[in-house]
Design a protein around this motif. Sequence first.
Motif, short mmCIF file in Angstrom:
data_model
loop_
_atom_site.label_atom_id
_atom_site.label_comp_id
_atom_site.label_asym_id
_atom_site.label_seq_id
_atom_site.Cartn_x
_atom_site.Cartn_y
_atom_site.Cartn_z
N ASP A 68 -19.76 4.78 41.35
CA ASP A 68 -21.20 5.51 41.82
C ASP A 68 -21.28 5.60 43.15
O ASP A 68 -21.87 6.90 43.67
N LEU A 69 -21.15 4.76 44.01
CA LEU A 69 -21.14 4.94 45.46
C LEU A 69 -19.94 6.03 45.98
O LEU A 69 -19.99 6.76 46.90
N LEU A 113 -33.18 -3.46 39.04
CA LEU A 113 -33.34 -2.04 39.40
C LEU A 113 -32.15 -1.47 39.19
O LEU A 113 -31.05 -1.86 39.51
N ARG A 114 -32.17 -0.40 38.45
CA ARG A 114 -30.88 0.38 38.22
C ARG A 114 -30.77 1.60 39.33
O ARG A 114 -30.84 2.70 38.83
N LEU A 115 -30.42 1.40 40.42
CA LEU A 115 -30.46 2.28 41.42
C LEU A 115 -29.10 2.39 41.83
O LEU A 115 -28.74 3.72 42.21
N VAL A 116 -28.04 1.65 41.59
CA VAL A 116 -26.66 1.86 42.04
C VAL A 116 -25.87 1.54 40.65
O VAL A 116 -25.95 0.19 40.30
N ARG A 159 -24.46 9.89 33.91
CA ARG A 159 -25.65 8.98 34.24
C ARG A 159 -25.30 7.93 35.47
O ARG A 159 -25.79 6.74 35.35
N MET A 160 -24.82 8.65 36.48
CA MET A 160 -24.61 7.92 37.78
C MET A 160 -25.82 7.56 38.35
O MET A 160 -26.66 8.70 38.85
N LYS A 161 -26.33 6.26 38.77
CA LYS A 161 -27.44 6.41 39.37
C LYS A 161 -27.69 6.72 40.55
O LYS A 161 -28.79 7.39 41.24
N LEU A 221 -28.67 13.83 44.39
CA LEU A 221 -28.91 15.02 44.08
C LEU A 221 -30.27 15.60 43.61
O LEU A 221 -30.85 16.50 44.12
N ALA A 222 -31.21 14.69 43.15
CA ALA A 222 -32.61 14.83 43.03
C ALA A 222 -33.41 15.07 44.42
O ALA A 222 -34.24 16.14 44.48
#
Length: 386
Positions: free
Chosen positions: A57-58, A49-52, A106-108, A114-115
């Motif tokens: 990114d954090l 999973l490309r969540l982080v 493209r920061m996950k 933000l979405a």
Amino acid sequence: MISAETLDKAVAAGLISQTTRDQLEVMERAVALAPEARRADDEGDEENLRLVGGGNDLFVTVGTVLLSAGFFFVLTTLLPGQTFWIAGILAVFTWGLAEIVTRQHRMKLSSSVLALIFMAAILVALALQVEASFGIRKPETIWQLLALRQTASRAGYLFLGGGIIAAAIYFWRFRVPIIAGAIAIAFTLLAFLQTAIILYDSVTTGAIAPPRLEDVPELLRAALYMPLICGLIVFATGVAFDIYDRDRRKIWSDCAFWLHVVSAPMLVHPLFIMATGQNVVFGHIAPDANATIMLTILILGFLYVALAIDRRSLLVPTLAYFGSLGIYYLVNSASDSTGIPPFALILVVVGALIILFGAGWQRIRRIVVKPTLPATVIRRLPPLKA
């Protein structure tokens, strides 16, 4: 090895097409995956999973939350009481920030945050616009509630339809997977609204007799078919994305993750009630032999499906639900005889299952799925690791 971010930037700049980008990524992984790396990849049974996107990114996510919160409080100070304009400006601000954080870098995790902020701002603006346009007020009597039929239907379509359109446009622009879950929830609510309107019209025209007070429990039980059907549709969509992206190299597998998260509660709750005879709103269930058998079949069924499609995101809500409700009643008699609190037994059972499947997920998946499904089906599922 060319990074995914570099390939994404090349697509955005028009240097290569999306198809070429995907082919380059697959080719690069095939060349770079030496036998040692392949063994390490097989031993690591993550769900990919490309969540982080990492520590940076954090870091940017914290800054995103602080910046958005600060901008919101600035707006509330400059525009007191103008909630509609505050929500609209915040949505535009979030979109502009996503152009940098999401489109360029493209920061996950920060893109997902933000979405969610964008969707919350849009929904608040839509709700205020609907309230102003239709003059909806909280009904004080049942007759006022019944009189809201035409207004509520138009308002609901505007609110939910507007949210779906905004989410679709945002996804088209930024490709943030969590938006897929938001769209699924909106479509589910839209289906509930349409069903309620159809039932209302059927009652008012005399096609369906008005329910009596004693019929309410059965009516609520019948209403469970609606979330069950919606859950099956969302789940099937997630499986379709998984089949399309069986190697989980593209964004569609991440979208499937959120669709499975959304579909799991809609599947688990109705099936649990229908199978065990529990009251609709977390009422009492007698832990007799039939309930025990049906509950065991349900748990095993969800475990098997989760193993087959290689999705722990489907299994986690299932274990949480059955652990908090079903297992409680099944171990209640044991706690009465041993003196051990039911809550402690719940923690032991659920915790043991999570550790068992977490530590040996791929091994268990290979042992269970490979001999029980035909090869034609296995070839369409996520690969079984040796």
